[in-house]
Design an enzyme around this catalytic site. Structure first.
Site, PDB file in Angstrom:
ATOM      1  CB  SER A 103       2.139  28.932  -4.683  1.00 20.03           C
ATOM      2  OG  SER A 103       2.652  28.478  -3.462  1.00 20.03           O
ATOM      3  CB  THR A 146       6.779  24.636   7.149  1.00 22.23           C
ATOM      4  OG1 THR A 146       7.922  23.816   6.862  1.00 22.23           O
ATOM      5  CG2 THR A 146       5.541  23.954   6.615  1.00 22.23           C
ATOM      6  CD  GLU A 168      10.079   9.762  -2.132  1.00 25.69           C
ATOM      7  OE1 GLU A 168      11.087   9.931  -2.851  1.00 25.69           O
ATOM      8  OE2 GLU A 168       8.930   9.609  -2.581  1.00 25.69           O
ATOM      9  CB  SER A 209      10.901   5.810 -13.686  1.00 23.36           C
ATOM     10  OG  SER A 209       9.835   6.693 -13.850  1.00 23.36           O
ATOM     11  CB  SER A 210      12.264   9.097  -9.745  1.00 27.28           C
ATOM     12  OG  SER A 210      11.132   8.414  -9.320  1.00 27.28           O
ATOM     13  CE1 TYR A 253       9.422  19.108   4.213  1.00 33.01           C
ATOM     14  CE2 TYR A 253      11.305  17.721   4.668  1.00 33.01           C
ATOM     15  CZ  TYR A 253      10.276  18.523   5.116  1.00 33.01           C
ATOM     16  OH  TYR A 253      10.102  18.710   6.452  1.00 33.01           O
ATOM     17  NE  ARG A 310       4.112   3.119  11.203  1.00 33.77           N
ATOM     18  CZ  ARG A 310       4.995   3.700  10.366  1.00 33.77           C
ATOM     19  NH1 ARG A 310       6.054   4.319  10.868  1.00 33.77           N
ATOM     20  NH2 ARG A 310       4.828   3.672   9.079  1.00 33.77           N
ATOM     21  CG  ASP A 361       7.130  18.336 -26.137  1.00 32.16           C
ATOM     22  OD1 ASP A 361       7.410  17.804 -25.053  1.00 32.16           O
ATOM     23  OD2 ASP A 361       6.343  17.838 -26.965  1.00 32.16           O
ATOM     24  CE  LYS A 396       6.046  27.171   0.110  1.00 29.31           C
ATOM     25  NZ  LYS A 396       7.096  27.445  -0.853  1.00 29.31           N
ATOM     26  CD1 TRP A 407       6.630   2.968   4.333  1.00 29.66           C
ATOM     27  CD2 TRP A 407       8.012   3.654   2.718  1.00 29.66           C
ATOM     28  NE1 TRP A 407       7.055   4.225   4.657  1.00 29.66           N
ATOM     29  CE2 TRP A 407       7.911   4.678   3.679  1.00 29.66           C
ATOM     30  CE3 TRP A 407       8.830   3.861   1.603  1.00 29.66           C
ATOM     31  CZ2 TRP A 407       8.592   5.896   3.575  1.00 29.66           C
ATOM     32  CZ3 TRP A 407       9.511   5.087   1.507  1.00 29.66           C
ATOM     33  CH2 TRP A 407       9.379   6.077   2.479  1.00 29.66           C
ATOM     34  CG  HIS A 456      13.014  13.727  11.973  1.00 28.81           C
ATOM     35  ND1 HIS A 456      13.004  14.986  11.415  1.00 28.81           N
ATOM     36  CD2 HIS A 456      12.352  12.941  11.106  1.00 28.81           C
ATOM     37  CE1 HIS A 456      12.366  14.929  10.260  1.00 28.81           C
ATOM     38  NE2 HIS A 456      11.964  13.718  10.050  1.00 28.81           N
ATOM     39  CG  HIS A 457      12.136   9.588   9.507  1.00 30.97           C
ATOM     40  ND1 HIS A 457      10.825   9.612   9.137  1.00 30.97           N
ATOM     41  CD2 HIS A 457      12.706  10.657   8.905  1.00 30.97           C
ATOM     42  CE1 HIS A 457      10.599  10.638   8.329  1.00 30.97           C
ATOM     43  NE2 HIS A 457      11.726  11.292   8.167  1.00 30.97           N
ATOM     44  CG  HIS A 473      -1.493   1.343   1.582  1.00 30.50           C
ATOM     45  ND1 HIS A 473      -2.497   1.947   0.859  1.00 30.50           N
ATOM     46  CD2 HIS A 473      -1.182   2.232   2.562  1.00 30.50           C
ATOM     47  CE1 HIS A 473      -2.788   3.121   1.391  1.00 30.50           C
ATOM     48  NE2 HIS A 473      -2.000   3.331   2.424  1.00 30.50           N
ATOM     49  CG  HIS A 511      13.089  14.201   6.145  1.00 28.39           C
ATOM     50  ND1 HIS A 511      12.046  13.888   6.983  1.00 28.39           N
ATOM     51  CD2 HIS A 511      12.944  15.501   5.839  1.00 28.39           C
ATOM     52  CE1 HIS A 511      11.309  14.962   7.181  1.00 28.39           C
ATOM     53  NE2 HIS A 511      11.828  15.955   6.517  1.00 28.39           N
TER      54      HIS A 511
END
Ligand SMILES: [Cu+2]
Lengths: 526, 292
Positions: A268, A328, A255, A169-170, A257, A450, A106, A331, A142, A302-303, A77, A253
């Site tokens: 925006s 943040t 990722e 790909s990315s 963002y 979790r 293009d 913004k 994941w 921090h993870h 998932h 991390h």
């Protein structure tokens, strides 16, 4: 190419017909469309898994699936939603909008563009087929932490290879976006005149190029640990399982963002249009985005505050993480200042943008709480974390994608979508997303870990609320599909070039629907 | 079986409908679980609770201000009221202000957070220590220097109730402390600084009892430390908090805090039991020994 009339010279060509149009296309709009449909399909694939997860969790006891299959579901998932739904949606929006917003015909690297899309379905075929292999799909979460992930069955090499493919790909998509933005801007469009969506995607593309190879390295080390006798992550051979977590989150991390900066860009664009007022603090927005991107590289641990780090490390990562709240916040404040004393209307894109503003901020608040190391010792790996990242990803990233789709769909198709059903979609989605995820804060704080398929009875009531909300959320998304198809098939009326009263930017100077090649001649930018 | 399960769902659904109808949570229908962190029974857990509430109220205040401004703007500055949009779009002073003020608030949060952290990370001067070795899917506790060691697994009743629906013989709703009960509890004395040395045999697990404050990973090949000093006798329950495979949800932790003399008695009992059952405990080579 000095053609000034409606007749085209020999070089102009429309799309090929049939399947060849989609297989061999090098057109940014076709490829954008492919990305967006792929993302929508993956949204439903990942969503179907979420429905099974929530059905299992509707009441205590193992009601539906085996715990092992449950672990496979949560793992796939997440991978499907991150790499299959959210990231391709943003790349699809970039493909459609970057040339149109910077005045280019293009994308700069059209053949690579084709390739970067078409290896995505290959990658996901590899990943999803693992459900049918002996031992089933990966079941390690994941985050694929060793040693647990090394217990994966035959699915393991498929997992590693599919991550490699998705990463390639990315990276190709990101290179294309950078080259396009750097080289194909209309004359007069200096860097600080670019639309914010272009800015956020430019920065995101650099993040992608910086971190996707790190993930590829990490999974390759897993591969050699499992099959070739290395022990990068095995203490018995002098390695360290925590090393993997450091490498993974050095990717992970940024990722996060990668999945939110383009969302900031869309918001925006949308808020000024429907406030009929220019974006407040354009330059501050650009600098805040850059600051967030920089900080994203120095907060990864921090993870993993509970792995047993030295106190100096804990303090450093706590302080840098808290610091992210500053740009943040800037913004959020600038968006509110943009709305302030505007003349707002509330079409569906604006509704999604406003819901983003409220609910992403709530996700930001729980993020700030998670940054506080002692408190994180309690929150870590509880449902509070699940609630937090779903608040930033669903009403954050996904709502921004939906805002962007409703905002630009009339430009893409030349037709207006059905506002009534779009608003119905919005309200059902916005209400059910809160019913789904808000109670997860409660059970998390009350002590529910979790990634568990079954839970103590005292967590039952809020889990049922959450499950019921998720079913409404899931069903509501069918309205989204219906509205999109309805719009493509003619919608409620034809739209003019500007579409929205307050629209601004080059994309609205093109006809609706936008021509196959966006700008044959570079437009003038004052 | 299906009917029984279904009626449980229906029962809760009708309670929910009632609660929604009355819109008075807590009177008509009380949700069974808490919705907040427990204050707990250790200095660490109450420190964390204080920190959690402090930050919670700070974000509530910020939220009221930001959301308040948004809501005012949504109601006042709408086209349907016939307003004309303003044209301002830049102000360096406010940018500086709303960069600086959040920064200062963060400094205000960081100070108590760092103080609490320094206290939590002080592992010195402990009164006793237990080596905790996690494996799929049980905990092994070795009371260091006491010659007491045992495994702790999910208790039989929870285990019967956690089978897949058509195989289970007990309804989870009817089990006391479902998934939070073990065969052998960890018994510790109150008012003693207990140090845990955490490690694992196979994959990473995490030891978490919310009322004792925080969790720590148990990592194969490495030893992590955590400590607590319980102030009130009682039974405190928690679960493994790091995904560790199929039965991750089924390896709970139960800590029983007792007075010192009761603890001594318990130790004595344990030693006798160990002597009776041969040297089973000695056969267990913990990962800690391997790591050394
Ligand atoms: Cu475990």
């Amino acid at each position: 190419m000095e053609s000034t009339t409606a007749t085209h010279d020999d070089h102009y060509h429309g799309p090929a017909s049939g399947i060849r149009r989609w297989l061999f296309t090098t057109n940014h709009k076709d490829i954008g469309t492919l990305y967006l449909w792929f993302s929508l399909i993956m949204f439903f694939v990942g969503g179907a898994m979420a429905m099974v997860i929530r059905a299992e969790l509707i009441a205590p006891g193992m009601n539906l699936v085996d715990p092992m299959f449950y672990n496979q579901l949560i793992t796939v998932h997440a991978l499907v939603m991150i790499f299959g739904a959210v990231m391709p949606a943003f790349v699809g929006l970039a493909n459609w909008m970057v040339p149109m917003m910077i005045g280019a015909p293009d994308m700069a690297l059209p053949r690579m563009n084709n390739w970067s899309f078409w290896i995505l379905p290959i990658g996901f075929t590899l990943l999803l087929m693992t459900f049918f292999l002996p031992g089933g799909a990966p079941a390690s979460g994941w985050t694929i932490y060793p040693p647990l992930v090394l217990q994966t069955g035959d699915a393991f090499p498929f997992l590693v290879f599919s991550i490699h493919v998705l990463g390639i790909s990315s990276i190709m998509g990101a290179m294309n976006i950078i080259v396009t933005i750097m080289n194909l801007r209309a004359p007069g469009m200096g860097l600080l005149k670019m639309p914010i969506f272009i800015w956020t995607w430019l920065i995101t593309a650099y993040l992608l190029i910086a971190v996707m190879p790190v993930l590829a390295g990490a999974v390759t080390m897993l591969l050699t640990d499992k099959y070739f006798g290395t022990s990068f992550f095995d203490a018995a051979g002098g390695g360290d399982p925590v090393l993997f977590q450091h490498i993974f989150w050095f990717f992970g991390h940024p990722e996060v963002y990668i999945m939110i900066l383009p969302a900031f860009g869309i918001i925006s664009e949308v808020i000024p249009t429907f406030s009929r007022k220019r974006l407040f603090g354009y330059e501050a927005m650009v600098y805040a985005t850059a600051a967030i991107a920089f900080l994203s590289f120095i907060v990864w641990a921090h993870h993993m505050f509970t792995v047993g780090m030295p106190i100096g490390g804990l303090l450093f990562f706590m302080f840098t993480t808290m610091l992210i709240a500053v740009p943040t916040g800037v913004k959020i404040f600038n968006w509110v200042a943009t709305m302030w004393r505007g003349a707002m209307t509330f079409e569906t894109p604006m509704l999604f943008a406003l819901a983003f503003l409220f609910l992403f901020t709530i996700g930001g608040f729980s993020g700030l709480m998670l940054a506080i190391v002692p408190a994180d010792f309690q929150y870590h790996d509880s449902y509070f974390v699940v609630a937090h990242f779903h608040y930033v990803l669903v009403p954050g990233s996904v709502f921004a994608i939906m805002a962007g789709v409703y905002y630009w769909l009339p430009k893409w198709t030349g037709n207006m979508y059905n506002e009534f059903w779009a608003k119905t979609h919005f309200w059902l989605t916005a209400i059910s997303v809160n019913i789904t995820f808000f109670p997860q804060h409660f059970v998390g704080l009350a002590g529910m870990p979790r990634r568990i398929p079954d839970y103590p009875v005292q967590f039952a009531d809020w889990n049922m609320v959450s499950s019921l909300g998720s079913f409404v959320f899931g069903i509501s998304q069918l309205i989204f599909v219906a509205v999109i198809i309805g719009c493509i098939r003619g919608g409620t009326r034809k739209v003019d070039d500007r579409v929205w009263e307050g629209s601004h930017g080059l994309e609205w100077t093109l006809p609706s629907p936008a021509p196959y090649h966006s700008f044959d001649k570079p437009p003038e930018v004052r | 079986m299906f009917k029984a399960k279904f009626s449980g769902v229906m029962r809760r659904l009708s309670c929910l409908a009632l609660a929604a109808g009355l819109m008075i949570p807590g009177t008509a229908f009380a949700f069974r679980e808490g919705i907040n962190l427990p204050e707990g029974v250790t200095s660490i857990s109450s420190d964390i609770y204080g920190l959690h509430m402090l930050i919670f109220w700070i974000v509530v205040v910020i939220g009221v201000l930001v959301f308040g401004a948004m809501i005012i703007s949504i109601f006042l500055h709408r086209k349907s009221r016939g307003v004309k949009p303003a044209t301002f779009h830049h102000n360096t002073t406010v940018e500086v202000i709303w960069t600086a003020i959040p920064f200062l608030i963060l400094v205000g949060m960081a100070i108590p957070a760092s103080q609490a952290l320094i206290e939590i990370e002080d592992y010195r001067d402990y009164d006793m220590s237990i080596t905790v070795t996690a494996s799929q899917w049980q905990w092994h506790y070795e009371y260091r220097g006491e010659d007491v060691a045992f495994y702790s697994r999910l208790d039989a009743k929870s285990n019967a109730a956690r089978q897949l629906r058509d195989r289970r013989t007990v309804d989870p709703e009817e089990v006391d402390n479902y998934l939070l009960s073990v065969d052998n509890k960890v018994v510790v004395p109150v008012d003693q600084k207990v140090l845990l040395l955490l490690t694992a045999d196979d994959v990473i697990h995490a030891w978490w009892v919310p009322e004792l404050g925080g969790k720590k990973d148990a990592i194969p090949g490495f030893v992590n430390e955590m400590w607590f000093e319980i102030t009130e006798p009682g039974i405190y329950r928690g679960q493994c908090a790091e995904l560790c495979g199929r039965d991750h949800a089924f390896m709970p932790i139960v800590v029983k805090a007792v007075e010192q003399d009761e603890y001594e008695e318990w130790l004595e009992e344990q030693r006798e039991q160990t002597a009776d059952s041969g040297d089973a405990a000695d056969d267990q080579v913990t990962a800690l020994d391997v790591a050394r």
